[in-house]
Design an enzyme around this catalytic site. Structure first.
Site, PDB file in Angstrom:
ATOM      1  N   HIS A   1      30.413  79.229 -66.333  1.00 25.10           N
ATOM      2  CA  HIS A   1      30.901  80.656 -66.385  1.00 25.10           C
ATOM      3  C   HIS A   1      29.999  81.402 -65.509  1.00 25.10           C
ATOM      4  O   HIS A   1      30.621  82.421 -64.989  1.00 25.10           O
ATOM      5  CB  HIS A   1      30.981  81.199 -67.879  1.00 25.10           C
ATOM      6  CG  HIS A   1      31.041  82.671 -68.050  1.00 25.10           C
ATOM      7  ND1 HIS A   1      32.333  83.026 -67.933  1.00 25.10           N
ATOM      8  CD2 HIS A   1      29.979  83.277 -68.326  1.00 25.10           C
ATOM      9  CE1 HIS A   1      31.912  84.309 -68.148  1.00 25.10           C
ATOM     10  NE2 HIS A   1      30.725  84.669 -68.408  1.00 25.10           N
TER      11      HIS A   1
ATOM     12  N   GLU B   1      47.582  73.333 -56.253  1.00 21.26           N
ATOM     13  CA  GLU B   1      47.367  72.581 -57.361  1.00 21.26           C
ATOM     14  C   GLU B   1      45.875  72.579 -57.923  1.00 21.26           C
ATOM     15  O   GLU B   1      45.185  72.189 -56.917  1.00 21.26           O
ATOM     16  CB  GLU B   1      47.938  71.128 -57.540  1.00 21.26           C
ATOM     17  CG  GLU B   1      49.517  71.058 -57.849  1.00 21.26           C
ATOM     18  CD  GLU B   1      49.974  69.953 -58.031  1.00 21.26           C
ATOM     19  OE1 GLU B   1      49.165  68.769 -58.073  1.00 21.26           O
ATOM     20  OE2 GLU B   1      51.099  69.374 -58.162  1.00 21.26           O
TER      21      GLU B   1
ATOM     22  N   ASP C   1      34.902  76.016 -65.838  1.00 25.54           N
ATOM     23  CA  ASP C   1      35.318  77.396 -66.247  1.00 25.54           C
ATOM     24  C   ASP C   1      35.969  78.041 -64.767  1.00 25.54           C
ATOM     25  O   ASP C   1      35.910  77.485 -63.697  1.00 25.54           O
ATOM     26  CB  ASP C   1      34.375  78.403 -66.617  1.00 25.54           C
ATOM     27  CG  ASP C   1      34.800  79.266 -67.505  1.00 25.54           C
ATOM     28  OD1 ASP C   1      36.121  79.383 -67.658  1.00 25.54           O
ATOM     29  OD2 ASP C   1      34.147  80.069 -67.980  1.00 25.54           O
TER      30      ASP C   1
ATOM     31  N   ASP D   1      36.466  74.891 -69.993  1.00 28.67           N
ATOM     32  CA  ASP D   1      36.568  76.188 -70.574  1.00 28.67           C
ATOM     33  C   ASP D   1      37.813  76.780 -69.726  1.00 28.67           C
ATOM     34  O   ASP D   1      38.251  76.119 -68.756  1.00 28.67           O
ATOM     35  CB  ASP D   1      35.343  76.890 -70.650  1.00 28.67           C
ATOM     36  CG  ASP D   1      35.385  78.149 -71.465  1.00 28.67           C
ATOM     37  OD1 ASP D   1      36.368  78.416 -72.133  1.00 28.67           O
ATOM     38  OD2 ASP D   1      34.164  78.392 -71.918  1.00 28.67           O
TER      39      ASP D   1
END
Length: 767
Positions: free
Chosen positions: A742, A580, A542, A612
């Site tokens: 997350h 990148e 995430d 995610d």
């Protein structure tokens, strides 16, 4: 997004997205009929026509280009059409043309040439674009206000005067090429508009004489990134900064001559500005600076204080958490609005027909999952997907003995700390968790430096944990403690606000959660599900935008490292704009594989990544930037070529499903037919139980897959992993590796703003 982790949107647009094809549909589970929030769309015309428009000299902006096009001598020959600024979509094909015209005293040469036939049964992206433009016209005719790709009805606003907010009802819609054919997806939405203005916020900042820093710095820190609405035209803007060097007397030049912001607002909008000394809000749109007047800007959304206030959230949720039955009523009201004269005429003009009822689809409900503790197993509750009672009374899967730890509190909370210790031991006994006496540090005040000094004087390398009982939920103190224990003296930590321990009725419940959370942070394993995939690494990824390091994002990478999928290797890294993302992913994967090899003395045969934090237009970036670099990490190990699957996980979606009796479906409901992608491998899973409002499914898009897992297996794996998040004794919306990623990205981006010590990588210290 203008930029995706350093990759410009123009580059993203050119990236192909040949996604993994659907191998089959799933079959496992109990069949169930569901009402969706999709409507069928049919077309009388089989083709529409696309033309490119070139204007010389170059004219910027859709409004200017539309004005120029309206002055063409042969405008009538274009027939029924829409213009998006660069492309014309027409009902009939007409001859290419080049003409000159006058607009605003300038002469322009306009060249229109045919580029493509759009077959409606195929619904290519440009055809979907056409139909979305048509529906925008319809919404304008209904006097709806567009706000960030959603449409709201200001006349239907609900005033919650007690909390000085308004709730605007609205919806978002899109036309999609799906398995069952082109569909119109409609979801009900709401917008919170506060009655306090930016000027009121600024006055509060000025009057707070105890706060540290200059007024300018505090104003920018508090307001930067906020979304405000200008009431005179109902438009929303992101606040980039507050400019104290300019005010409403600032002069600028228009076609009519030089004027001030104050005069301009009065002339154009009939608005009189009362404070001529207030600073200005600065935002930009398409590279152009826009200046806004604070007293004319209303704040939107909820403050942290409002979110933390139970009464505020209870009163507002009455209008924002919409139950399934009411949501379906709103969908039918939306459909009825399309039969009003102006919308109906627009649809007939383009030979478009919208189904009168939401589409019913076939779903499946997977069996409720079995939760395994050390010596007991039990199925999760079917409707609630919860195992709280089970976990409170039985031995957890693998407990860590807490031998050496510190408990830090202020002197006024000494008695509370003792009560906490007694309760913690009491609730830990049934769980077979051993807790030794802590080293207790009592400090005389609540200054952040006092906590740090106590840690410096107490902690030693053999310590496993530091627990803090703090008087309040102060962010600066929390950030400093977490930063110190993540970098200078790496150690899992637990902060507890004193008032949560003062409620006698809930004390044991709070201490149970604390005991389990401490175990998870220190390397304990609470429970497991049966996942028969030996020698498999499952990764969650995430991204979170750092609140302090401008132009940087935090990428969190959390990988399972055992066959029970209960232990993790977690590593964050910072992503600079222009760099990148793949560079960091390759390094993270290498580090995770090294950790796995050290722990298991072997390498995984299979790696499944749940990704995610990916937007709708960024699947090409995942394919072309991320997957090759993940594979490049494999080449750093000799003779290592594992099976690989990459699944993009999307929570921010507009699809909804309801049972035929207008309720939320049970956890474990899967939809992989009719309203899924026509051309690729995707599915929806509703994993969580919801007690208020309507449940939101999670969308899974399989971008790449060489594992050979059947759709049933991929769907079951995703659902099982939704049971494996140790901070909640129930299912969560996304697989646990994603939820852990997350949490890690949020902690780094909100509090630490730096890379934690690698000694913590094997712990879930960020829970």
């Amino acid at each position: 997004n203008a930029e995706y982790m350093g990759v410009r949107s123009e580059t993203l647009a050119n990236m192909s997205t040949a996604l993994a094809p659907r191998p089959d549909h799933g079959k496992l589970g109990q069949p169930v009929k569901l009402i969706s929030n999709f409507f069928t769309i049919s077309f009388q015309s089989r083709e529409f026509y696309q033309f490119h428009v070139d204007i010389q000299p170059e004219a910027e902006g859709r409004r200017l280009r539309g004005g120029i096009l309206s002055k063409l001598p042969s405008k009538a020959s274009l027939g029924i059409h829409v213009f998006d600024g660069y492309l014309i979509f027409a009902h009939e094909r007409f001859q290419d043309l080049t003409e000159t015209c006058q607009y605003n005293n300038n002469e322009y040469t306009v060249t229109i040439r045919w580029t493509n036939n759009l077959r409606t049964n195929e619904l290519p992206p440009s055809a979907a674009q056409l139909f979305n433009i048509i529906f925008r016209r319809i919404y304008r005719s209904l006097k709806l206000v567009p706000i960030q790709r959603k449409y709201f009805n200001p006349n239907g606003r609900i005033h919650v005067d007690r909390h000085r907010v308004e709730v605007w009802p609205g919806f978002c819609s899109s036309i999609l090429p799906l398995e069952m054919g082109p569909m119109l997806n409609v979801d009900i939405a709401s917008k919170i508009v506060r009655k306090d203005t930016v000027l009121e916020i600024l006055k509060n900042i000025v009057s707070d004489r105890k706060a540290q820093g200059t007024v300018e710095d505090r104003a920018n820190n508090d307001l930067r990134g906020s979304v405000v609405m200008t009431r005179y035209n109902n438009r929303t803007y992101f606040v980039e900064r507050i400019d104290f060097s300019r005010n409403p007397t600032f002069e600028f030049t228009t076609k009519q001559g030089t004027t001030t912001i104050a005069k301009h607002m009065e002339t154009r909008y009939g608005v009189t500005i009362t404070d001529m000394k207030q600073p200005l809000v600065v935002t930009t749109k398409k590279g152009q600076e826009i200046l806004l007047v604070p007293e004319l800007c209303s704040m939107t959304g909820l403050t942290d204080e409002m979110v933390a206030d139970f009464n505020v959230m209870r009163d507002i949720s009455e209008y924002t958490r919409i139950a399934p039955a009411k949501r379906l009523e709103s969908l039918r009201a939306y459909r009825q609005d399309l039969d009003k004269p102006e919308p109906k005429e627009e649809l007939q003009k383009w030979d478009l027909r919208v189904g009168t009822e939401p589409v019913t689809v076939n779903g499946r409900v997977l069996d409720n999952e079995t939760i395994h503790l050390k010596s007991k197993s039990q199925k999760a509750h079917k409707e609630k997907a919860d195992w709280t009672n089970m976990i409170r009374n039985d031995e957890i899967l693998k407990a860590v003995v807490l031998k050496t730890w510190a408990l830090v509190h202020t002197s006024r909370d000494t008695a509370l700390a003792q009560t906490f210790l007694e309760s913690l031991r009491r609730v830990s006994q049934p769980l077979h968790i051993e807790i030794a006496d802590p080293v207790i540090c009592s400090i005389n005040d609540d200054k952040t430096e006092s906590y740090i000094q106590a840690l410096e004087g107490t902690l030693k390398p053999q310590f496993q944990l530091a627990v803090f009982i703090v008087p309040s939920n102060r962010k600066d103190r929390y950030d400093q403690i977490k930063t110190f224990l993540s970098m200078r003296m790496p150690l899992p930590s637990q902060c507890i606000v004193a008032k949560t321990l003062m409620k006698e009725k809930s004390l044991l419940s709070v201490c149970t959660k604390v005991s389990l959370q401490i175990q998870a942070k220190c390397g304990g394993e609470l429970w497991r599900c049966e996942i028969p995939l030996p020698k498999t690494m499952i990764v969650g990824i995430d991204v979170y935008h750092d609140t302090k390091r401008k132009g940087e994002s935090v990428l969190a990478f959390c990988a399972t490292v055992n066959d029970n999928f209960t232990r993790y290797f977690s590593i964050p890294c910072f992503q600079k704009s222009g760099q990148e993302i793949a560079d960091n992913l390759s390094r993270c994967m290498q580090e995770a594989l090294k950790f796995y090899l050290t722990l298991n003395k072997t390498m995984p045969n299979r790696i499944i990544i749940f990704r995610d934090g990916v937007g709708e237009g960024q699947l090409g970036a995942v394919q072309q930037l991320e997957i090759p670099q993940i594979k490049s990490a494999f080449t750093t190990f000799q003779n290592f070529d594992p099976q690989l699957a990459v699944v993009v996980v999307k929570k921010r979606i507009n699809a909804r499903f309801f049972t035929l009796d207008r309720k939320n479906p049970n956890p474990g409901t899967v939809v992989d037919t009719a309203v899924v992608s026509r051309d690729s491998y995707d599915f929806y899973i509703l994993a969580q139980s919801v007690t208020q409002g309507s449940a939101s499914p999670t969308h899974y898009q399989v971008v790449y897959d060489t594992t050979g897992l059947k759709p049933d297996h991929m769907q079951m794996l995703a659902f099982k992993l939704c049971h494996m998040y140790y901070n909640w004794m129930g299912t969560v919306r996304v697989p646990a590796p994603c939820q852990y990623a997350h949490k890690l990205a949020f902690l780094i981006g909100q509090s630490i703003h730096n890379t934690p010590h690698m000694r913590l990588a094997g712990f879930l210290y960020y829970l």
